[in-house]
Write an enzyme that holds these catalytic residues in place. Structure first.
Site, PDB file in Angstrom:
ATOM      1  N   THR A 167       0.981  -1.211   0.056  1.00 18.46           N
ATOM      2  CA  THR A 167      -0.052   0.016  -0.076  1.00 18.46           C
ATOM      3  C   THR A 167       0.907   1.303   0.058  1.00 18.46           C
ATOM      4  O   THR A 167       0.565   2.124  -0.615  1.00 18.46           O
ATOM      5  CB  THR A 167      -0.942   0.048   1.312  1.00 18.46           C
ATOM      6  OG1 THR A 167      -1.557  -1.387   1.294  1.00 18.46           O
ATOM      7  CG2 THR A 167      -2.029   1.186   1.005  1.00 18.46           C
ATOM      8  N   THR A 168       2.003   1.212   0.662  1.00 20.45           N
ATOM      9  CA  THR A 168       2.701   2.378   0.592  1.00 20.45           C
ATOM     10  C   THR A 168       3.466   2.696  -0.727  1.00 20.45           C
ATOM     11  O   THR A 168       3.842   3.651  -0.847  1.00 20.45           O
ATOM     12  CB  THR A 168       3.864   2.085   1.844  1.00 20.45           C
ATOM     13  OG1 THR A 168       3.300   2.052   3.038  1.00 20.45           O
ATOM     14  CG2 THR A 168       4.721   3.545   2.010  1.00 20.45           C
ATOM     15  N   TYR A 221     -12.992  -4.795   0.125  1.00 21.03           N
ATOM     16  CA  TYR A 221     -14.381  -4.061  -0.411  1.00 21.03           C
ATOM     17  C   TYR A 221     -15.568  -5.174  -0.265  1.00 21.03           C
ATOM     18  O   TYR A 221     -16.547  -5.024   0.282  1.00 21.03           O
ATOM     19  CB  TYR A 221     -14.127  -3.363  -1.709  1.00 21.03           C
ATOM     20  CG  TYR A 221     -15.492  -2.438  -1.801  1.00 21.03           C
ATOM     21  CD1 TYR A 221     -15.794  -1.444  -1.400  1.00 21.03           C
ATOM     22  CD2 TYR A 221     -16.021  -3.009  -3.057  1.00 21.03           C
ATOM     23  CE1 TYR A 221     -16.935  -0.569  -1.510  1.00 21.03           C
ATOM     24  CE2 TYR A 221     -17.302  -2.229  -3.320  1.00 21.03           C
ATOM     25  CZ  TYR A 221     -17.646  -1.261  -2.693  1.00 21.03           C
ATOM     26  OH  TYR A 221     -18.820  -0.575  -2.914  1.00 21.03           O
ATOM     27  N   TYR A 281      -0.926 -10.732   5.602  1.00 25.17           N
ATOM     28  CA  TYR A 281      -1.212  -9.078   5.746  1.00 25.17           C
ATOM     29  C   TYR A 281      -2.410  -8.862   6.424  1.00 25.17           C
ATOM     30  O   TYR A 281      -3.511  -8.782   5.857  1.00 25.17           O
ATOM     31  CB  TYR A 281      -0.742  -8.166   4.735  1.00 25.17           C
ATOM     32  CG  TYR A 281      -0.760  -7.091   5.029  1.00 25.17           C
ATOM     33  CD1 TYR A 281      -0.622  -6.084   6.162  1.00 25.17           C
ATOM     34  CD2 TYR A 281      -0.814  -5.766   3.740  1.00 25.17           C
ATOM     35  CE1 TYR A 281      -0.326  -5.039   6.651  1.00 25.17           C
ATOM     36  CE2 TYR A 281      -0.482  -4.469   4.229  1.00 25.17           C
ATOM     37  CZ  TYR A 281      -0.364  -4.052   5.833  1.00 25.17           C
ATOM     38  OH  TYR A 281      -0.158  -2.640   5.940  1.00 25.17           O
ATOM     39  N   ARG A 289      -8.194  -1.132   6.859  1.00 24.00           N
ATOM     40  CA  ARG A 289      -8.167  -0.900   5.527  1.00 24.00           C
ATOM     41  C   ARG A 289      -9.123  -1.866   4.711  1.00 24.00           C
ATOM     42  O   ARG A 289      -9.921  -1.516   3.718  1.00 24.00           O
ATOM     43  CB  ARG A 289      -6.743  -0.628   4.956  1.00 24.00           C
ATOM     44  CG  ARG A 289      -5.952   0.542   5.390  1.00 24.00           C
ATOM     45  CD  ARG A 289      -4.625   0.290   4.455  1.00 24.00           C
ATOM     46  NE  ARG A 289      -3.505   1.307   4.830  1.00 24.00           N
ATOM     47  CZ  ARG A 289      -3.436   2.616   4.336  1.00 24.00           C
ATOM     48  NH1 ARG A 289      -4.453   2.868   3.455  1.00 24.00           N
ATOM     49  NH2 ARG A 289      -2.444   3.652   4.870  1.00 24.00           N
ATOM     50  N   LYS A 337       2.108 -10.175   8.685  1.00 22.88           N
ATOM     51  CA  LYS A 337       2.505  -8.666   8.895  1.00 22.88           C
ATOM     52  C   LYS A 337       1.167  -8.178   9.620  1.00 22.88           C
ATOM     53  O   LYS A 337       0.123  -8.413   9.146  1.00 22.88           O
ATOM     54  CB  LYS A 337       2.720  -7.987   7.649  1.00 22.88           C
ATOM     55  CG  LYS A 337       2.805  -6.312   8.151  1.00 22.88           C
ATOM     56  CD  LYS A 337       3.025  -5.537   6.794  1.00 22.88           C
ATOM     57  CE  LYS A 337       3.045  -4.242   7.092  1.00 22.88           C
ATOM     58  NZ  LYS A 337       2.880  -3.347   5.831  1.00 22.88           N
ATOM     59  N   ILE A 343       7.870  -4.387   9.647  1.00 25.64           N
ATOM     60  CA  ILE A 343       7.563  -4.281   8.218  1.00 25.64           C
ATOM     61  C   ILE A 343       7.289  -2.715   8.254  1.00 25.64           C
ATOM     62  O   ILE A 343       6.212  -2.331   8.754  1.00 25.64           O
ATOM     63  CB  ILE A 343       6.466  -4.872   7.497  1.00 25.64           C
ATOM     64  CG1 ILE A 343       6.806  -6.313   7.696  1.00 25.64           C
ATOM     65  CG2 ILE A 343       6.545  -4.474   5.994  1.00 25.64           C
ATOM     66  CD1 ILE A 343       7.978  -6.874   6.689  1.00 25.64           C
TER      67      ILE A 343
END
Length: 298
Positions: A51-52, A114, A140, A145, A168, A208
């Site tokens: 995402t980053t 989503y 993850y 999010r 993570k 991370i």
């Protein structure tokens, strides 16, 4: 000396930003320069296209070009982990296969966002990706999010797969993660820079990190201190890093602020981001500069 946890994904990985030219196109040269500097600063792994790294707005040919270039530059010195995240399982499989073809060493697999499938659907999604490549997988868990957390039962099932090795965790629940790590045998990695110290004292394998873009040497020192049972020294270092963590993460736009941080240091050519991300306010940039200067990082 303390018992050091297994670290099959390394101990310190930046969730690396994806540099762009001013016109928004991929800047591979800056990416290679940044990745090289991060490894030089003490990172033993790098996460690409998370995402980053603006993975929602980069496309697979770009992801592949980025992976190839970074693997060629530092793949002999660091584990290269590529995000294979999508709420379309077939698309996630294609991303994972592309990463393997480009030389990646591991995958980061987030829960489908989503559309929020059931836990059965989440397990099927992850296993489809796992079966599509030969790469080890880090799950993850970031329900803030995705809207879809990994349940205990799902982690128990996935932990039985021979190539699902780690998690993570960005749930904010360190105690839950510590218990899950001990029960499943999965390696746990802090996915929240504000909790890095807490995670490590709870037995996590590493970080991370977004803030590692500018503080990799500090986090490497923290890991070394904790590995040598110097808990109080590591705690003080954690406290000293809090203003920097706040400057980069408090706006909720770590991707934007981390990109600005390495731009201010001259390690990428522009701080360009792709919509829907936008540039930070002047006040946020000023606060970031002050935090970097206070930490002798600018």
């Amino acid at each position: 000396m303390s018992h050091i946890p297994p670290r099959r994904f390394g101990s310190l990985a930046p969730a690396m930003v994806t540099p762009f030219h001013r016109d928004g196109s991929l800047d591979v040269d800056s990416a290679v320069r940044l990745a090289t500097s991060l490894v030089d600063d003490g990172c033993d792994a790098i996460v690409l296209s998370g995402t980053t790294g603006e993975s929602p707005t980069t496309h697979q040919p770009e992801k592949n070009d980025l992976t190839k270039a970074v693997v060629e530059a530092v793949g002999d010195r660091a584990m290269i982990i590529c995000g294979a995240g999508s709420n379309d399982t077939a698309h996630a499989v294609r991303i994972a296969q592309g990463a393997q073809e480009c030389g990646a060493h591991g995958l980061l697999v987030v829960s489908p966002y989503y559309n929020r499938p059931s836990q059965e659907g989440l397990r099927a999604h992850v296993l489809a990706i796992a079966q599509a490549t030969d790469l080890p997988i880090m799950l993850y868990d970031i329900p803030g999010r995705t809207g879809l957390a990994f349940s205990d039962d799902t982690l128990d099932v996935l932990a039985q797969h021979e190539r699902i090795w780690a998690v993570k965790d960005a749930t904010g629940n360190v105690e839950q993660g510590v218990q899950r790590a001990r029960r499943t045998g999965l390696e746990y990695y802090s996915g929240d820079d504000g909790l890095n110290y807490a995670w490590m004292t709870g037995g996590a394998s590493g970080f991370i990190s977004v803030v590692a873009h500018v503080a990799a040497s500090h986090y490497r020192q923290m890991i070394q201190l904790l590995d040598n049972d110097q808990v109080w020294e590591a705690r003080e270092l954690s406290h000293r890093l809090r203003p920097l963590v706040s400057a980069i993460m408090s706006s909720g736009q770590g991707a934007v602020m981390a990109k600005w941080a390495v731009y201010l240091q001259g390690r990428i050519d522009t701080p360009t981001v792709r919509l829907p991300l936008v540039q930070p306010s002047d006040d946020d940039i000023s606060a970031l500069k002050r935090a970097l200067e206070a930490a002798d990082l600018l």
